[in-house]
Scaffold this motif. Structure first.
Motif, mmCIF file in Angstrom:
data_model
loop_
_atom_site.group_PDB
_atom_site.id
_atom_site.type_symbol
_atom_site.label_atom_id
_atom_site.label_comp_id
_atom_site.label_asym_id
_atom_site.label_seq_id
_atom_site.Cartn_x
_atom_site.Cartn_y
_atom_site.Cartn_z
ATOM 1 N N VAL B 125 0.843 -1.201 0.000
ATOM 2 C CA VAL B 125 0.000 0.000 0.000
ATOM 3 C C VAL B 125 0.877 1.249 0.000
ATOM 4 N N ILE B 126 1.913 1.229 0.841
ATOM 5 C CA ILE B 126 2.770 2.412 0.939
ATOM 6 C C ILE B 126 3.464 2.692 -0.391
ATOM 7 N N ARG B 127 4.065 1.646 -0.977
ATOM 8 C CA ARG B 127 4.828 1.911 -2.197
ATOM 9 C C ARG B 127 3.918 2.380 -3.323
ATOM 10 N N ASN B 128 2.656 1.963 -3.266
ATOM 11 C CA ASN B 128 1.751 2.410 -4.321
ATOM 12 C C ASN B 128 1.173 3.789 -4.051
ATOM 13 N N LEU B 129 1.008 4.142 -2.760
ATOM 14 C CA LEU B 129 0.589 5.518 -2.468
ATOM 15 C C LEU B 129 1.676 6.482 -2.924
ATOM 16 N N PHE B 130 2.916 6.054 -2.766
ATOM 17 C CA PHE B 130 4.026 6.938 -3.113
ATOM 18 C C PHE B 130 4.231 7.079 -4.613
ATOM 19 N N ARG B 131 3.438 6.356 -5.393
ATOM 20 C CA ARG B 131 3.473 6.601 -6.829
ATOM 21 C C ARG B 131 3.198 8.071 -7.122
ATOM 22 N N LEU B 132 2.298 8.656 -6.306
ATOM 23 C CA LEU B 132 1.969 10.080 -6.478
ATOM 24 C C LEU B 132 3.222 10.930 -6.445
#
Lengths: 345, 274
Positions: B125-132
């Motif tokens: 979840v974290i690594r995908n939120l940080f896509r932003l």
């Protein structure tokens, strides 16, 4: 033994391991005990083979490929407690409120900053009404007409508005969390700026004498929404704090751990945003008496407070019985892993 | 072999509970970009399907493309579905399908925790939120720069989540193998006749070949080119000389270097690859 002979001798076992690995990797895998035993056995022998190859033919392609196989088998074998073991319902019921209680100082800081921004924005626009133009995007400030707030907004589709507002707010919250990597600096800006926005608007309406109306249109959803934004801001601040005050462990590890806890905090706010979005889409624009809207606001506040207090109490009880340490372990232990441990026992 | 070019070597090492040291190669910018491109195209197609599906059902229900009201819920539902789909795809695939989205699977990449274990839901979840953040200012510029300078090819999301993206050696090898097979098949279609070496090579002959011979042979197979540059032809000849001498094959029986080497490669490949 030369490498080829070695490879040829053990190849069937590796192939079997590969086959079992593919079987176990399926989503609805229901392996029997014999298969599991065989898998563990093959994994151990492949590990031993790999050690041999690494010693006697470290540069060989076979060592590389076997290493790949062993690593995949290792991931499969030691996946316990990983994906799918977390308990979303338990987290929602008491894990989240408990986490809120632990992070209360950070959430309070975020809240204080937002309220400070609100106050500043209010004072700035009250003294100089033109200042609202520097807060809002061009064009938006001109469209504000306090007198028309309570008009029936029949042209607005509540379902769509609800969905849009909700996603926009979630985006702000995600940003507040992400800004934790700026060590909380950008979080400060986000909180203060969003507060100034609300404060500035409040001043515009206050000057037109519509304060009572304004807050009736903000508070019903605003209570939950602000709480969620505070929490998201708190999650960002916590990451920054852990970077500056890592404690006994290396900074990198502590920061990653803090990020995980903060992500958990952020995930917990999503239901809050959904509720706030629904209220904002349906109750806020509805032509209800203003008193009723204040009533709704009070109701949501009471409900949220009750949820937090009850959840945190229950959480402490559950954790006290489960891991027999509770708060004594300090804030470094990861709540997520504790849930999983309890889920298994 | 291209697999071990020193400049593409970015390894991360960890030790399993069995005290075996595992080396994983982290995936570089190129393969990850392609994987993301595949995912992005898939998501675009799915999103288009949702949008046109909604528009189509509205048209069927109201026989007008832009009805005035009554379809709010459909619109709102579409809006939410699009967002959930585009965000959820990466999270669900990476957390529950062995760390692989479809794009990553096609490229042989996998998301792992930096400790070598499978990635769990929170890091994913974290690594995908940080896509932003990694996307800023556009086109994953920040993320690419981070990968470029990071020792373990981490974008910002990977750094915060404590994850790595590894390239699976097996997938790479399978791809290379398929490529070589295709080339040999194409040469055969053009009239290249392979001598039957598999039956002729006995245990003692196979034992004569060592690690370096195999590297030479597979290196040759990898560079197999229907129209080799002029200089390379002499090299092929020399490789042929080397193997016929080592294996004691009569050069008169296998007068052509190329079919001989191809047959030899196919015959001994199973001894060296898994």
């Amino acid at each position: 033994m030369d490498t080829t002979t070695f490879i040829r001798r053990h190849k069937p076992a590796w192939a079997e391991l590969e086959g079992l690995l593919a079987q176990l990797g399926r989503r609805k895998a229901r392996p029997d005990a014999a298969q599991l035993d065989r898998f563990a056995e093959l994994y151990r022998s492949a590990s031993a083979n790999l050690a041999y190859l690494q010693t006697h033919a470290p540069a060989s392609e076979a060592a590389l490929l076997l290493g790949d196989l062993v690593s995949r088998a290792h991931n499969q074998l030691y996946a316990g407690g990983a994906a799918g073991r977390s308990k979303p319902l338990e987290f929602l019921l008491w894990g989240f409120p408990l986490l809120l209680k632990r992070r209360l100082p950070f959430i309070a800081l975020a809240g204080a900053l937002l309220l400070l921004g609100e106050l500043l924005g209010y004072m700035a626009v009250r003294d100089n009404p033109a200042a609202i133009h520097s807060l809002l995007p061009a064009g938006m400030a001109d469209r504000i007409d306090p007198a028309r707030t309570a008009d029936d907004r029949g042209d607005i589709n509540s379902a769509i508005v609800s969905a849009e507002i909700m996603t926009n707010n979630i985006r702000v919250a995600v940003l507040a969390f992400l800004s934790g990597v700026t060590l909380g600096l950008f979080t400060i800006y986000l909180m203060a700026f969003n507060g100034m926005l609300v404060g500035g608007l409040a001043a515009v309406f206050a000057q037109a004498g519509y304060s009572y109306t304004f807050w009736a249109y903000i508070l019903p959803h605003g209570v939950i929404e602000l709480a969620a934004i505070f929490i998201a801001g708190g999650s960002g601040f916590y990451m920054g704090y852990k970077f500056f005050v890592p404690g006994e462990l290396p900074r990198g590890i502590v920061f990653v751990q803090a990020a995980k806890e903060s992500a958990l905090l952020l995930l917990g706010t999503i239901p809050l945003f959904v509720i706030a979005g629904l209220i904002e889409g349906y109750i806020t624009p509805a032509s209800l008496p203003l008193e009723l809207k204040y009533g709704v606001a009070g109701l949501t506040l009471a409900a949220f407070a009750a949820y937090c207090v009850y959840g945190a109490k229950r959480g402490e009880r559950e954790q006290g019985g489960g891991s027999g340490g509770g708060d004594a372990r300090g804030s470094l232990s990861l709540p997520a892993s504790r849930f999983r441990k309890e889920g298994r026992s | 072999m291209t697999m071990r070019d020193p400049y593409s070597e970015r390894q991360t090492t960890f030790v399993t509970p069995e005290q075996v040291r595992l080396q994983l190669r982290t995936a570089g910018l190129g393969s990850r970009a392609i994987a993301h491109l595949i995912d992005a195209l898939l998501l675009l197609a799915a999103s288009a399907l949702v949008v046109f599906g909604t528009a189509g059902s509205i048209y069927l229900l109201s026989s007008s493309w832009f009805p005035n009201d009554g379809y709010d819920y459909l619109f709102a539902g579409m809006f939410l579905l699009l967002i959930v789909m585009n965000v959820g795809y990466f999270i669900v695939m990476e957390a529950y399908r062995g760390g692989q989205t479809f794009g990553k699977k096609a490229m042989g990449l996998r998301v792992l925790q930096a400790s070598g274990q499978s990635a769990t839901i929170l890091p994913v979840v974290i690594r995908n939120l940080f896509r932003l953040l990694d996307f800023l200012p556009m086109g994953y510029f920040a993320g690419s720069t981070a990968i470029f300078f990071s020792r373990a090819d981490k974008r910002f999301g990977d750094m915060v989540a404590g994850t790595i993206v590894v390239a699976e050696a097996t997938a790479e090898q399978r791809k290379r193998r398929a490529r070589i097979d295709k080339r040999i098949a194409r040469l055969q279609a053009k009239g290249l006749l392979l001598p039957d070496l598999a039956g002729e090579l006995g245990e003692p002959e196979r034992a004569l070949l060592d690690e370096r011979d195999w590297q030479l042979l597979s290196g040759w197979a990898e560079r197999l080119d229907p129209k080799p540059p002029v200089g390379a032809q002499g090299l092929e000849q020399r490789i042929w000389l080397h193997f016929t001498e080592k294996l004691g094959h009569s050069r008169a029986a296998y007068p052509d270097s190329r079919p001989y080497l191809a047959a030899l490669y196919l015959a001994v490949r199973e001894d060296w690859e898994l």
